[in-house]
Design an enzyme around this catalytic site. Structure first.
Site, PDB file in Angstrom:
ATOM      1  N   ASN A 227       0.841  -1.199   0.000  1.00 30.46           N
ATOM      2  CA  ASN A 227       0.000   0.000   0.000  1.00 30.46           C
ATOM      3  C   ASN A 227       0.867   1.235   0.000  1.00 30.46           C
ATOM      4  OD1 ASN A 227      -2.721  -0.882   0.171  1.00 30.46           O
ATOM      5  ND2 ASN A 227      -2.291  -1.604   2.232  1.00 30.46           N
ATOM      6  N   ILE A 325      -6.940  -6.413  11.639  1.00 29.90           N
ATOM      7  CA  ILE A 325      -6.243  -6.258  12.926  1.00 29.90           C
ATOM      8  C   ILE A 325      -7.031  -5.363  13.879  1.00 29.90           C
ATOM      9  CG2 ILE A 325      -4.087  -5.488  14.003  1.00 29.90           C
ATOM     10  CD1 ILE A 325      -2.762  -6.028  11.197  1.00 29.90           C
ATOM     11  N   LYS A 359     -16.308  -1.897  12.087  1.00 33.84           N
ATOM     12  CA  LYS A 359     -15.136  -2.394  12.824  1.00 33.84           C
ATOM     13  C   LYS A 359     -15.365  -2.403  14.332  1.00 33.84           C
ATOM     14  CE  LYS A 359     -11.860  -1.416   9.255  1.00 33.84           C
ATOM     15  NZ  LYS A 359     -10.733  -2.237   8.879  1.00 33.84           N
TER      16      LYS A 359
HETATM   17  O1  C5P Z   1     -10.764  -1.661   6.180  1.00 35.59           O
HETATM   18  P1  C5P Z   1      -9.978  -0.453   5.847  1.00 35.59           P
HETATM   19  O2  C5P Z   1      -8.603  -0.785   5.301  1.00 35.59           O
HETATM   20  O3  C5P Z   1     -10.686   0.534   4.987  1.00 35.59           O
HETATM   21  O4  C5P Z   1      -9.769   0.273   7.270  1.00 35.59           O
HETATM   22  C1  C5P Z   1      -8.669   1.034   7.584  1.00 35.59           C
HETATM   23  C2  C5P Z   1      -8.380   0.916   9.041  1.00 35.59           C
HETATM   24  O5  C5P Z   1      -8.370  -0.445   9.441  1.00 35.59           O
HETATM   25  C3  C5P Z   1      -6.998   1.407   9.435  1.00 35.59           C
HETATM   26  O6  C5P Z   1      -7.063   1.845  10.769  1.00 35.59           O
HETATM   27  C4  C5P Z   1      -6.139   0.170   9.326  1.00 35.59           C
HETATM   28  O7  C5P Z   1      -4.973   0.267  10.114  1.00 35.59           O
HETATM   29  C5  C5P Z   1      -7.080  -0.888   9.838  1.00 35.59           C
HETATM   30  N1  C5P Z   1      -6.906  -2.214   9.220  1.00 35.59           N
HETATM   31  C6  C5P Z   1      -6.422  -3.228   9.999  1.00 35.59           C
HETATM   32  N2  C5P Z   1      -6.295  -4.483   9.477  1.00 35.59           N
HETATM   33  C7  C5P Z   1      -6.653  -4.731   8.183  1.00 35.59           C
HETATM   34  C8  C5P Z   1      -7.142  -3.687   7.382  1.00 35.59           C
HETATM   35  C9  C5P Z   1      -7.251  -2.432   7.931  1.00 35.59           C
HETATM   36  O8  C5P Z   1      -6.092  -3.010  11.180  1.00 35.59           O
HETATM   37  N3  C5P Z   1      -6.490  -5.944   7.694  1.00 35.59           N
END
Ligand code: C5P
Length: 414
Positions: A227, A325, A359
């Site tokens: 990313n 996570i 979340k």
């Molecule tokens: O789901 P998305 O990527 O849009 O959400 C972003 C948030 O979720 C950020 O805080 C990112 O650190 C966390 N995240 C995570 N684990 C993942 C995907 C996103 O902790 N697998």
């Protein structure tokens, strides 16, 4: 787990738009050690952080650093004698002692420490120390044997008992040719340390866990999916939380940044490694800030050998989902506050509100990444989205923004 410490391209967080040192009057006392040659840079960095700097040299320091150079970077004449009639007429040493908010002695030699410990006032610098009500901070630097000597250590103890702040010397190669403890930390670290002392300890005694940077998902030994994330926002949050007194654990994917000093740093590569590290460090966390740009998918099977082109055929990779996570953290019983980040290219607030629900986190810090904004930039703008509404943090330098976010969260959550 890959435990590499990424240490490329020293990037300091002290060149901040608004430093907690802004407007402070700093009397920089320089004593006669070889590290005095770094003080021109130190004075310049202090001035860049928005402070007014005046320098005082001991007799010994005049042999290691030029008063002209210090005057050039501070814009004020350098003092080194109690008996300089013209300088005393312009500003007496008592007025100088009253002028200062902070008296920083860097480097502080064994001799200066001994004279301070015994309350001597046999030159301008030691006289100022007795005459000032300013906060006194010292950065000792000397030969390793001199540092360990019982006399120096006893003097150090006395100075600490009297409330003098001490930045401990680092280990490394010394001017005497030895590798030992006794080096003065680099000017950027000294400025960071002073800035930390100036910030209110709003997170004292609290444990803050931060994820930062991208995750890297290997396809084969030479290719990966990742990313766009420089890690700057997460590292700035880690530094600000540490400056505000928190015990900080920073779990980071590969970045070009140097981890802030004083934090527990865990270097990871993939989302699964980041998940393992978060699980290992989550217990007792009061605040988790998930600033990492975690890859949603990884390649199902990482190829052991480099993939070769197969004629004209296209290549199909099967991707499987990574663990979420921050959602895992939010689902833990008896947890502290958990805050996710959202980088969106459109409908910022609506998407952040949806993420808040999905979340199960306490709040989402949303920033727009439309047209590349936010990515790898020094500045950022954030919106804190929670069930209480939306709070805007206007566009500013990421390190100052981090302080504002943590101050706001301290008033809301602690
Ligand atoms: O789901 P998305 O990527 O849009 O959400 C972003 C948030 O979720 C950020 O805080 C990112 O650190 C966390 N995240 C995570 N684990 C993942 C995907 C996103 O902790 N697998």
């Amino acid at each position: 787990m890959d435990a590499t410490i990424y240490n490329v391209n020293m990037e300091t967080l002290t060149d901040r738009q608004t430093s907690p040192l802004q407007g402070q009057r700093i009397l920089l006392g320089i004593s006669g050690g070889i590290a005095a040659y770094k003080t021109v840079d130190l004075a310049r960095k202090l001035a860049q952080a928005g402070t007014q700097v005046r320098c005082v040299l001991t007799e010994g320091a005049t042999h290691f650093v030029s008063a002209t150079a210090l005057q050039a970077v501070t814009g004020v004449a350098v003092r080194h004698s109690l008996w300089d009639e013209a300088a005393e007429a312009a500003m007496s040493h008592i007025e100088l002692a009253r002028w200062a908010d902070t008296l920083l002695i860097a480097p502080a030699t064994a001799d200066v420490m001994a004279r301070l410990a015994h309350g001597m006032a046999n030159d301008l610098l030691t006289t100022l120390v007795l005459a000032t009500q300013a906060k006194i901070c010292i950065a000792p630097a000397m030969n390793g044997q001199m540092w360990r000597h019982a006399a120096t250590q006893a003097n150090l103890g006395l100075l600490q008992q009297r409330g003098i702040e001490v930045l401990m010397p680092e280990s490394g190669s010394l001017a005497c040719g030895e590798v030992d403890t006794g080096r003065m930390p680099e000017p950027a670290s000294i400025v960071d340390w002073l800035a930390g002392l100036a910030v209110p300890p709003l997170w004292q005694g609290k444990k803050v866990l931060i994820t930062a940077g991208p995750t890297v998902e290997d396809i084969d030994p030479v290719r990966f999916i990742a990313n766009r994330s420089s890690g700057k926002m997460g590292y700035a949050l880690a530094q600000a939380a540490r400056e505000m007194g928190a015990e900080v654990c920073l779990i980071s994917g590969p970045t070009q940044l140097t981890p802030p000093t004083g934090v527990t740093f865990v270097a990871v590569r993939s989302a699964r490694e980041m998940f393992d590290a978060v699980q290992a460090h989550f217990v007792g966390t009061d605040l988790m800030l998930a600033a990492a740009a975690v890859a949603d998918y990884r390649v199902e099977q990482i190829a052991e050998q480099k993939l070769k082109k197969q004629g004209e055929q296209s290549l199909t990779l099967t991707l499987v989902q990574n663990p979420d996570i921050v959602a895992w953290a939010a689902a833990q019983p008896n947890r502290g506050k958990v805050i996710a980040f959202a980088a969106e290219t459109e409908n910022l607030i609506t998407h952040a509100q949806a993420k808040l629900q999905r979340k199960g986190v306490d709040a989402v810090l949303a920033n727009s990444v439309a047209d590349g904004a936010g990515f790898d930039q020094a500045q950022n703008q954030l919106f804190l989205v929670s069930t209480q509404g939306v709070h805007e943090f206007p566009l500013t330098h990421k390190s100052y923004l981090a302080q504002q976010v943590l101050s706001h969260l301290a008033s809301t959550y602690s």
